[in-house]
Design a protein around this motif. Structure first.
Motif, PDB file in Angstrom:
ATOM      1  N   ARG A 108      -0.535  39.257 -12.288  1.00 17.01           N
ATOM      2  CA  ARG A 108      -1.738  39.885 -11.837  1.00 17.01           C
ATOM      3  C   ARG A 108      -2.791  40.547 -12.842  1.00 17.01           C
ATOM      4  NH1 ARG A 108       1.490  42.050  -7.152  1.00 17.01           N
ATOM      5  NH2 ARG A 108       1.645  44.255  -8.428  1.00 17.01           N
ATOM      6  N   VAL A 109      -2.221  40.851 -14.008  1.00 19.04           N
ATOM      7  CA  VAL A 109      -2.946  41.422 -15.073  1.00 19.04           C
ATOM      8  C   VAL A 109      -3.742  40.136 -15.943  1.00 19.04           C
ATOM      9  CG1 VAL A 109      -2.761  42.636 -17.452  1.00 19.04           C
ATOM     10  CG2 VAL A 109      -1.719  43.645 -15.376  1.00 19.04           C
ATOM     11  N   LEU A 110      -2.544  39.227 -15.995  1.00 16.57           N
ATOM     12  CA  LEU A 110      -3.117  37.930 -16.831  1.00 16.57           C
ATOM     13  C   LEU A 110      -4.315  37.408 -16.128  1.00 16.57           C
ATOM     14  CD1 LEU A 110      -0.003  36.243 -18.070  1.00 16.57           C
ATOM     15  CD2 LEU A 110      -1.423  37.956 -19.146  1.00 16.57           C
ATOM     16  N   VAL A 111      -4.375  37.178 -14.862  1.00 16.99           N
ATOM     17  CA  VAL A 111      -5.457  36.587 -13.745  1.00 16.99           C
ATOM     18  C   VAL A 111      -6.758  37.348 -14.258  1.00 16.99           C
ATOM     19  CG1 VAL A 111      -6.051  35.976 -11.733  1.00 16.99           C
ATOM     20  CG2 VAL A 111      -3.774  35.425 -12.344  1.00 16.99           C
TER      21      VAL A 111
ATOM     22  N   LEU B 293      -7.640  38.735 -17.143  1.00 20.42           N
ATOM     23  CA  LEU B 293      -8.304  38.858 -18.241  1.00 20.42           C
ATOM     24  C   LEU B 293      -8.816  37.167 -18.434  1.00 20.42           C
ATOM     25  CD1 LEU B 293      -5.209  40.201 -19.996  1.00 20.42           C
ATOM     26  CD2 LEU B 293      -7.282  41.465 -19.516  1.00 20.42           C
ATOM     27  N   ASN B 294     -10.227  37.265 -18.822  1.00 19.18           N
ATOM     28  CA  ASN B 294     -11.183  36.167 -19.110  1.00 19.18           C
ATOM     29  C   ASN B 294     -10.487  35.148 -20.211  1.00 19.18           C
ATOM     30  OD1 ASN B 294     -12.909  36.959 -17.125  1.00 19.18           O
ATOM     31  ND2 ASN B 294     -14.261  37.944 -18.418  1.00 19.18           N
ATOM     32  N   GLU B 295      -9.657  36.010 -21.236  1.00 13.22           N
ATOM     33  CA  GLU B 295      -9.208  35.277 -22.395  1.00 13.22           C
ATOM     34  C   GLU B 295      -8.079  34.391 -22.023  1.00 13.22           C
ATOM     35  OE1 GLU B 295      -8.244  39.500 -23.199  1.00 13.22           O
ATOM     36  OE2 GLU B 295      -9.848  38.419 -22.485  1.00 13.22           O
ATOM     37  N   ALA B 296      -7.227  34.825 -20.945  1.00 11.45           N
ATOM     38  CA  ALA B 296      -6.003  34.611 -20.604  1.00 11.45           C
ATOM     39  C   ALA B 296      -6.097  33.016 -19.761  1.00 11.45           C
ATOM     40  CB  ALA B 296      -5.202  35.348 -20.079  1.00 11.45           C
ATOM     41  N   ASN B 297      -4.944  32.351 -20.151  1.00 11.14           N
ATOM     42  CA  ASN B 297      -5.021  31.012 -19.310  1.00 11.14           C
ATOM     43  C   ASN B 297      -3.407  30.885 -19.137  1.00 11.14           C
ATOM     44  OD1 ASN B 297      -5.557  28.589 -17.942  1.00 11.14           O
ATOM     45  ND2 ASN B 297      -5.196  27.465 -19.928  1.00 11.14           N
ATOM     46  N   ILE B 298      -2.865  31.025 -17.869  1.00  9.19           N
ATOM     47  CA  ILE B 298      -1.578  30.557 -17.754  1.00  9.19           C
ATOM     48  C   ILE B 298      -1.163  29.246 -17.737  1.00  9.19           C
ATOM     49  CG2 ILE B 298       0.347  31.078 -15.787  1.00  9.19           C
ATOM     50  CD1 ILE B 298      -1.025  33.632 -15.075  1.00  9.19           C
TER      51      ILE B 298
END
Length: 135
Positions: free
Chosen positions: A63-66, A68-73
């Protein structure tokens, strides 16, 4: 000016680097950090690389990663998430892994730069920012 910018394009695209070959879980752990100071891991014990695991499960972390603009799972499974973080200015890519240990309810982490020697604390700051967002 236009010519200068065009000569920078190959350099900027190279900032992403090649994806590492040691991503993933081996023997129940994440890969060790290299000797360079551009990596932190909750499996390391030396002061330069050691960081505390996160007191969260993978659903909370995702949920946190989603957000964040700089994060891509890149990939996720029952007990593991692999994400790429891309810096805004230079488009450097860092590889961040999360390994959930259900038996003790914590998530181990590893955050490492793909290129360069020093990251000026960027990987440590990233994990600590994620820790704050989880609270």
């Amino acid at each position: 000016m236009k010519r200068f910018f065009l000569t920078l394009i190959p350099f900027l695209s190279a900032c992403a680097g090649e994806p590492p070959q040691n991503i993933g879980v081996t023997g129940g752990q994440l890969a060790p950090c290299p000797e360079s100071p551009n990596c932190v891991s909750s499996f390391e014990s030396d002061e330069e690389h050691d960081i505390e695991p996160l007191a969260a499960n993978l659903e909370q972390i995702e949920r946190v990663l989603v957000g964040l603009n700089e994060a891509n799972i890149v990939s996720a499974s029952e007990n593991y998430i692999y994400a790429e973080f891309t810096s805004r200015l230079m488009h450097y890519v860092d590889d961040v892994e999360f390994l959930y240990d259900q038996s003790i309810g914590i998530t181990h982490v590893r955050s490492a730069s793909r290129i360069g020697y020093s990251d000026l604390g960027a990987n440590r700051n990233r994990i600590e920012s994620i820790r704050e967002l989880l609270q």
